[in-house]
Design a protein around this motif. Structure first.
Motif, PDB file in Angstrom:
ATOM      1  N   HIS A  27       0.801  -1.429   0.005  1.00 34.47           N
ATOM      2  CA  HIS A  27       0.045   0.236  -0.083  1.00 34.47           C
ATOM      3  C   HIS A  27       0.832   1.389   0.035  1.00 34.47           C
ATOM      4  O   HIS A  27       0.710   2.057  -0.815  1.00 34.47           O
ATOM      5  CB  HIS A  27      -0.962   0.019   1.208  1.00 34.47           C
ATOM      6  CG  HIS A  27      -2.027   0.874   1.096  1.00 34.47           C
ATOM      7  ND1 HIS A  27      -3.088   0.832   2.326  1.00 34.47           N
ATOM      8  CD2 HIS A  27      -2.352   1.657   0.107  1.00 34.47           C
ATOM      9  CE1 HIS A  27      -4.061   1.868   1.769  1.00 34.47           C
ATOM     10  NE2 HIS A  27      -3.652   2.399   0.800  1.00 34.47           N
ATOM     11  N   HIS A  77      -3.559   9.680   1.236  1.00 38.53           N
ATOM     12  CA  HIS A  77      -2.642   8.729   2.090  1.00 38.53           C
ATOM     13  C   HIS A  77      -1.688   9.320   3.134  1.00 38.53           C
ATOM     14  O   HIS A  77      -1.176   8.668   3.892  1.00 38.53           O
ATOM     15  CB  HIS A  77      -2.035   8.133   0.943  1.00 38.53           C
ATOM     16  CG  HIS A  77      -3.034   6.956   0.121  1.00 38.53           C
ATOM     17  ND1 HIS A  77      -3.495   7.319  -0.904  1.00 38.53           N
ATOM     18  CD2 HIS A  77      -2.972   5.568   0.496  1.00 38.53           C
ATOM     19  CE1 HIS A  77      -4.276   6.320  -1.256  1.00 38.53           C
ATOM     20  NE2 HIS A  77      -4.021   5.163  -0.286  1.00 38.53           N
ATOM     21  N   ASP A 159      -9.297   4.415   4.220  1.00 35.92           N
ATOM     22  CA  ASP A 159      -9.211   4.003   2.792  1.00 35.92           C
ATOM     23  C   ASP A 159      -9.959   2.605   2.821  1.00 35.92           C
ATOM     24  O   ASP A 159      -9.682   1.671   3.284  1.00 35.92           O
ATOM     25  CB  ASP A 159      -7.745   3.801   2.554  1.00 35.92           C
ATOM     26  CG  ASP A 159      -7.509   3.456   0.964  1.00 35.92           C
ATOM     27  OD1 ASP A 159      -8.438   2.849   0.167  1.00 35.92           O
ATOM     28  OD2 ASP A 159      -6.216   3.467   0.699  1.00 35.92           O
ATOM     29  N   HIS A 163      -7.344  -2.500  -1.945  1.00 32.20           N
ATOM     30  CA  HIS A 163      -5.816  -2.716  -1.714  1.00 32.20           C
ATOM     31  C   HIS A 163      -5.378  -2.491  -0.262  1.00 32.20           C
ATOM     32  O   HIS A 163      -4.622  -2.785   0.179  1.00 32.20           O
ATOM     33  CB  HIS A 163      -4.916  -1.812  -2.804  1.00 32.20           C
ATOM     34  CG  HIS A 163      -5.242  -0.467  -2.519  1.00 32.20           C
ATOM     35  ND1 HIS A 163      -5.344   0.495  -3.526  1.00 32.20           N
ATOM     36  CD2 HIS A 163      -5.209   0.406  -1.489  1.00 32.20           C
ATOM     37  CE1 HIS A 163      -5.278   1.816  -3.077  1.00 32.20           C
ATOM     38  NE2 HIS A 163      -5.318   1.773  -1.851  1.00 32.20           N
TER      39      HIS A 163
HETATM   40 MN   MN3 Z   1      -4.990   3.283  -0.693  1.00 32.99          MN
END
Ligand code: MN3
Length: 198
Positions: A27, A77, A159, A163
């Motif tokens: 990630h 992120h 998130d 993924h």
């Molecule tokens: Mn992500």
């Protein structure tokens, strides 16, 4: 200013058993890194070069989709790594706790709504706590969008792209969100972002 990928603020295995070393390696090192390098390529020669990341995110929304997607995900992120910590969850700082109760009804209701937002986000996206018109609200967004482009300021995001959880939870997105809320959230960092909205 070009986008750069900072190292994780903890070891890759520090969030186990709730988020594995393998998930964080992919990630952070692959997915987040791709947003950074692609974003840097896409911003070259545009009016957004040299602007702050938040201004790129807000300015490119609805105007330059490829750049927005990558800059938005870079923004999301950067905070996401800091919204988690080993032995997270637990006590919420007082003023923030009060604002959550005022905005969401109770801490339990906020957690319930946050998990429901993440589960209810069809396909890829994010679940959020954000400050909108001075109130703490639960939101959800698709893909790389964040509350900044919807007139709100994000203070916590999870998130829910596959993924982020598929290695550890397979299809059980609700279990991932529950573990995030109960064991991973760094409420001190959430509080830091909340205080900046006051
Ligand atoms: Mn992500």
């Amino acid at each position: 200013m070009s986008f750069t990928l900072p190292p994780l603020p903890y070891a890759y295995d520090a969030l186990q058993p709730y988020m594995s070393k393998e998930t964080l390696e992919y990630h952070h090192d692959k997915h987040h890194n791709a947003y950074v390098t692609t974003g840097n390529n896409l911003i070259k020669g545009t009016e957004f070069e040299g602007k702050s990341l938040e201004d790129v995110v807000k300015g490119a929304y609805g105007k330059n989709a490829p750049l927005f997607n990558n800059a938005g995900q870079h923004y999301n992120h950067l905070h996401f790594w800091n919204w988690m910590k080993p032995n997270g969850g637990g006590k919420i700082p007082g003023a923030l706790e009060k604002a959550i109760v005022d905005g969401c009804g109770s801490i339990d209701k906020m957690k319930e709504d946050f998990i429901a937002a993440g589960v209810g986000q069809f396909g890829s996206g994010w679940a959020w706590l954000a400050v909108k018109d001075g109130k703490v609200v639960v939101m959800k967004t698709p893909n790389g969008e964040c509350p900044l482009v919807h007139g709100a300021t994000p203070i916590l995001g999870c998130d829910v792209w596959e993924h982020s959880y598929y290695i550890d939870y397979r299809n059980r997105r609700a279990d991932y969100l529950k573990a995030f809320v109960d064991h991973l959230v760094n409420w001190d960092y959430v509080d830091e972002m909340f205080q900046k909205t006051r």
